[in-house]
Write a protein that holds these residues in place. Structure first.
Motif, PDB file in Angstrom:
ATOM      1  N   ALA A 115       0.826  -1.202   0.000  1.00 37.82           N
ATOM      2  CA  ALA A 115       0.000   0.000   0.000  1.00 37.82           C
ATOM      3  C   ALA A 115       0.864   1.258   0.000  1.00 37.82           C
ATOM      4  O   ALA A 115       2.085   1.212   0.208  1.00 37.82           O
ATOM      5  CB  ALA A 115      -0.916  -0.006   1.218  1.00 37.82           C
ATOM      6  N   ARG A 120      -8.376  -2.110  -7.369  1.00 41.69           N
ATOM      7  CA  ARG A 120      -7.706  -2.451  -6.121  1.00 41.69           C
ATOM      8  C   ARG A 120      -7.322  -1.231  -5.299  1.00 41.69           C
ATOM      9  O   ARG A 120      -7.064  -1.360  -4.098  1.00 41.69           O
ATOM     10  CB  ARG A 120      -6.462  -3.291  -6.408  1.00 41.69           C
ATOM     11  CG  ARG A 120      -6.790  -4.656  -6.965  1.00 41.69           C
ATOM     12  CD  ARG A 120      -5.572  -5.554  -7.001  1.00 41.69           C
ATOM     13  NE  ARG A 120      -4.941  -5.650  -5.691  1.00 41.69           N
ATOM     14  CZ  ARG A 120      -3.834  -6.353  -5.449  1.00 41.69           C
ATOM     15  NH1 ARG A 120      -3.239  -7.001  -6.449  1.00 41.69           N
ATOM     16  NH2 ARG A 120      -3.322  -6.399  -4.252  1.00 41.69           N
ATOM     17  N   ALA A 121      -7.260  -0.050  -5.921  1.00 38.96           N
ATOM     18  CA  ALA A 121      -6.916   1.152  -5.165  1.00 38.96           C
ATOM     19  C   ALA A 121      -7.461   2.378  -5.873  1.00 38.96           C
ATOM     20  O   ALA A 121      -7.492   2.436  -7.104  1.00 38.96           O
ATOM     21  CB  ALA A 121      -5.402   1.278  -4.998  1.00 38.96           C
ATOM     22  N   ARG A 179      -7.970   1.235  -0.435  1.00 40.02           N
ATOM     23  CA  ARG A 179      -7.653  -0.067  -1.019  1.00 40.02           C
ATOM     24  C   ARG A 179      -8.875  -0.989  -0.983  1.00 40.02           C
ATOM     25  O   ARG A 179      -9.708  -0.900  -0.075  1.00 40.02           O
ATOM     26  CB  ARG A 179      -6.481  -0.708  -0.263  1.00 40.02           C
ATOM     27  CG  ARG A 179      -5.233   0.144  -0.264  1.00 40.02           C
ATOM     28  CD  ARG A 179      -4.074  -0.547   0.422  1.00 40.02           C
ATOM     29  NE  ARG A 179      -4.379  -0.964   1.791  1.00 40.02           N
ATOM     30  CZ  ARG A 179      -4.389  -0.147   2.832  1.00 40.02           C
ATOM     31  NH1 ARG A 179      -4.153   1.140   2.669  1.00 40.02           N
ATOM     32  NH2 ARG A 179      -4.658  -0.612   4.036  1.00 40.02           N
TER      33      ARG A 179
END
Length: 260
Positions: free
Chosen positions: A32, A219-220, A237
């Motif tokens: 992340a 995904r983000a 996220r």
């Protein structure tokens, strides 16, 4: 990174405001948004398979992001280095403008097709490498959208995201309405879909701004605001089928990085 919308206002107190969705298989290992331990001047997400990034900023006052280019009608290049190395090079090269010119002249041919955005706070540049060739251009001021074709190609998701982002910027603070725009899961009408050679079922699956899938999806979501003394980054996220997996925020200043 598969969808980026941004407002470019050179010379203003906030020259760049941006929202982006990264679409990827959910099994691909990822770190992340964070300071990179081996490159502490950088903040961004990280692809743990190839080591690169889809979007990051530098303490030296640079920003870069990459998307792939999709056109299954054209013959794709053979297996190439990860496109995630491109933002890293843009952020760390001693002479980034010279490197970009070299990239367009020859080095881009070693990569699969891509779009690369590079900003130093004064100039915003776009490199497009696709079936028709490779170009380097200065981005004009205003609100723009970029997905898996070239800049401002009017795919339904690009138009919807760009228009929604423009509305969000008129509702300070802009971040909450921008997130609402980037999390729109509506599919585009079949008649409006582009034909990139992957079939209409897949075109429909890929057509929402925010893609929800068990194997592949968004995904983000990352928001970026370039301020007079810092670059602010916020990342949310997601896991399979759009399940929320937390968020992070960083303020990146020339004097250092602070984290909340």
């Amino acid at each position: 990174m598969c969808l980026i919308v941004f407002d470019w206002r050179p010379g203003s107190d906030t020259p760049l405001r941006l929202a982006a969705n990264r679409d990827e298989t959910h099994t691909r290992p990822t770190r992340a948004l964070a300071v990179w331990p081996d490159a502490p001047a950088l903040v961004g997400g990280r692809d743990l398979r190839a080591g690169g990034t889809w979007l990051a900023a530098s303490q030296t006052g640079r920003f870069a992001a990459v998307t792939n280019v999709r056109d299954a009608h054209a013959k794709a290049p053979p297996s190439r280095p990860s496109r995630g190395t491109l933002p890293y090079q843009a952020l760390t090269h001693e002479t980034p403008l010279a490197w970009l010119e070299s990239l367009v002249a020859s080095e881009a041919q070693t990569y699969d097709w891509f779009n690369l955005l590079y900003c130093d706070g004064v100039t915003l540049l776009h490199v497009h490498h696709g079936p028709a060739g490779t170009t380097l251009s200065r981005v004009s001021p205003g609100v723009h959208g970029l997905s898996n074709a070239t800049l401002d190609t009017p795919w339904p998701k690009v138009v919807r995201a760009r228009d929604g982002f423009a509305r969000a910027l008129k509702q300070p603070p802009w971040q909450a309405p921008a997130l609402d725009t980037m999390h729109d899961t509506r599919s585009a009408p079949t008649l409006d879909l582009p034909d990139t050679g992957v079939g209409m079922e897949m075109e429909s699956f890929l057509s929402p701004i925010f893609i929800r899938g068990q194997r592949y999806g968004t995904r983000a979501t990352t928001l970026v605001e370039w301020r007079p003394t810092s670059i602010e980054l916020q990342e949310s996220r997601f896991g399979p089928n759009g399940a929320a997996h937390g968020s992070r925020w960083h303020s990146l200043a020339l004097a250092g990085v602070t984290q909340s």
